[in-house]
Scaffold this motif. Structure first.
Motif, mmCIF file in Angstrom:
data_model
loop_
_atom_site.group_PDB
_atom_site.id
_atom_site.type_symbol
_atom_site.label_atom_id
_atom_site.label_comp_id
_atom_site.label_asym_id
_atom_site.label_seq_id
_atom_site.Cartn_x
_atom_site.Cartn_y
_atom_site.Cartn_z
ATOM 1 N N LYS A 1 9.395 -26.300 12.431
ATOM 2 C CA LYS A 1 7.967 -25.999 12.300
ATOM 3 C C LYS A 1 7.281 -26.812 11.209
ATOM 4 N N TYR A 2 8.042 -27.184 10.163
ATOM 5 C CA TYR A 2 7.410 -27.794 8.993
ATOM 6 C C TYR A 2 8.446 -28.593 8.224
ATOM 7 N N VAL A 3 8.043 -29.774 7.768
ATOM 8 C CA VAL A 3 8.877 -30.590 6.880
ATOM 9 C C VAL A 3 7.965 -31.210 5.829
ATOM 10 N N ASN A 4 8.360 -31.083 4.559
ATOM 11 C CA ASN A 4 7.650 -31.745 3.475
ATOM 12 C C ASN A 4 8.547 -32.871 2.961
ATOM 13 N N PRO A 5 8.163 -34.144 3.206
ATOM 14 C CA PRO A 5 9.028 -35.255 2.796
ATOM 15 C C PRO A 5 9.119 -35.445 1.281
ATOM 16 N N THR A 6 8.184 -34.917 0.517
ATOM 17 C CA THR A 6 8.212 -35.066 -0.937
ATOM 18 C C THR A 6 9.156 -34.054 -1.576
ATOM 19 N N THR A 7 8.991 -32.781 -1.235
ATOM 20 C CA THR A 7 9.821 -31.739 -1.832
ATOM 21 C C THR A 7 11.074 -31.452 -1.007
ATOM 22 N N LYS A 8 11.133 -31.983 0.205
ATOM 23 C CA LYS A 8 12.290 -31.848 1.097
ATOM 24 C C LYS A 8 12.587 -30.398 1.472
ATOM 25 N N ILE A 9 11.528 -29.646 1.750
ATOM 26 C CA ILE A 9 11.629 -28.277 2.237
ATOM 27 C C ILE A 9 11.247 -28.289 3.709
ATOM 28 N N CYS A 10 11.980 -27.544 4.534
ATOM 29 C CA CYS A 10 11.621 -27.468 5.946
ATOM 30 C C CYS A 10 11.775 -26.030 6.447
ATOM 31 N N ILE A 11 11.052 -25.725 7.524
ATOM 32 C CA ILE A 11 11.098 -24.416 8.162
ATOM 33 C C ILE A 11 11.577 -24.621 9.589
ATOM 34 N N ILE A 12 12.575 -23.841 9.980
ATOM 35 C CA ILE A 12 13.165 -23.961 11.306
ATOM 36 C C ILE A 12 13.093 -22.599 11.987
ATOM 37 N N ARG A 13 12.614 -22.597 13.242
ATOM 38 C CA ARG A 13 12.559 -21.363 14.035
ATOM 39 C C ARG A 13 13.654 -21.408 15.096
ATOM 40 N N THR A 14 14.308 -20.278 15.295
ATOM 41 C CA THR A 14 15.314 -20.153 16.336
ATOM 42 C C THR A 14 15.323 -18.711 16.837
ATOM 43 N N SER A 15 15.975 -18.474 17.959
ATOM 44 C CA SER A 15 16.023 -17.113 18.488
ATOM 45 C C SER A 15 16.950 -16.249 17.640
ATOM 46 N N ARG A 16 16.708 -14.962 17.672
ATOM 47 C CA ARG A 16 17.510 -14.040 16.884
ATOM 48 C C ARG A 16 18.970 -14.055 17.334
ATOM 49 N N GLU A 17 19.206 -14.201 18.638
ATOM 50 C CA GLU A 17 20.566 -14.197 19.165
ATOM 51 C C GLU A 17 21.344 -15.446 18.755
ATOM 52 N N ASP A 18 20.671 -16.576 18.573
ATOM 53 C CA ASP A 18 21.349 -17.847 18.313
ATOM 54 C C ASP A 18 21.189 -18.350 16.886
ATOM 55 N N HIS A 19 20.614 -17.564 15.997
ATOM 56 C CA HIS A 19 20.338 -18.104 14.670
ATOM 57 C C HIS A 19 21.606 -18.434 13.894
ATOM 58 N N GLN A 20 22.680 -17.689 14.100
ATOM 59 C CA GLN A 20 23.919 -18.003 13.380
ATOM 60 C C GLN A 20 24.544 -19.304 13.889
ATOM 61 N N LYS A 21 24.433 -19.551 15.190
ATOM 62 C CA LYS A 21 24.952 -20.795 15.757
ATOM 63 C C LYS A 21 24.166 -21.992 15.222
ATOM 64 N N ASP B 1 8.181 -24.502 -2.266
ATOM 65 C CA ASP B 1 7.524 -25.813 -2.246
ATOM 66 C C ASP B 1 6.754 -26.066 -3.535
ATOM 67 N N GLU B 2 6.014 -25.061 -3.997
ATOM 68 C CA GLU B 2 5.251 -25.226 -5.233
ATOM 69 C C GLU B 2 6.169 -25.429 -6.435
ATOM 70 N N ALA B 3 7.262 -24.680 -6.490
ATOM 71 C CA ALA B 3 8.212 -24.835 -7.596
ATOM 72 C C ALA B 3 8.869 -26.215 -7.569
ATOM 73 N N LYS B 4 9.237 -26.686 -6.376
ATOM 74 C CA LYS B 4 9.862 -28.004 -6.257
ATOM 75 C C LYS B 4 8.876 -29.114 -6.623
ATOM 76 N N PHE B 5 7.596 -28.956 -6.277
ATOM 77 C CA PHE B 5 6.609 -29.972 -6.618
ATOM 78 C C PHE B 5 6.369 -30.013 -8.122
ATOM 79 N N GLU B 6 6.357 -28.865 -8.778
ATOM 80 C CA GLU B 6 6.222 -28.838 -10.236
ATOM 81 C C GLU B 6 7.408 -29.538 -10.890
#
Length: 154
Positions: free
Chosen positions: A61-81, A119-124
């Motif tokens: 869903k989201y990637v910040n190339p400066t702070t290198k934080i990303c958000i990934i969405r997956t189904s509840r059944e497959d999140h461990q995989k 993200d804010e902490a990493k940017f600081e």
């Protein structure tokens, strides 16, 4: 009607700074690069069937190339995989990387709060390390990334 349940992972990407890049260009983290690396890892470790099952809800869903934080969405059944496949990713492109899970949540609202805080902490921290080399362009880029987090929806 049954609601489809998702899990959201806030991940931090550690790029190996000691490794020599092929050419002089370091990896630029993007949604496309991160998504392809994770999909390749799922296919390698769980096969075609595991990849097909996981792709139903999988999305970076989201990637910040400066702070290198990303958000990934997956189904509840497959999140461990998907999570285990992410931990087995060793490179994006030709650059060695390691993923670290910062937060796992069941709603985008909680995920946005955690991602924005990280993200804010990493940017600081980034500003402290780079000092005077933080340009207006970098600051504006990171601020636009913060706005993207705030605008995230399902």
């Amino acid at each position: 009607m049954v609601q489809f349940k998702n899990r959201y992972m806030v991940m931090e990407v550690f790029v190996d700074a000691n490794r020599d890049w092929v050419g002089n260009d370091p990896i630029i983290l993007s949604i496309f690069n991160v998504s392809n690396a994770i999909k390749d890892s799922i296919q390698l470790n769980f096969g075609e069937c595991g990849l097909a099952v996981s792709l139903g809800s999988f999305q970076v869903k989201y990637v910040n190339p400066t702070t290198k934080i990303c958000i990934i969405r997956t189904s509840r059944e497959d999140h461990q995989k998907v999570w285990s496949a992410i931990t087995m990713v060793r490179s994006i492109g030709k650059c060695a990387v390691t993923f670290n899970l910062l937060d796992l949540s069941g709603s985008i609202k909680a995920c946005k709060r955690a991602a924005l805080k990280c993200d804010e902490a990493k940017f600081e921290q980034y500003k402290l390390v780079t000092g005077d080399r933080v340009t207006v362009e970098i600051t504006n880029s990171v601020k636009s990334c913060f706005d993207k987090i705030k605008a995230l929806e399902n």
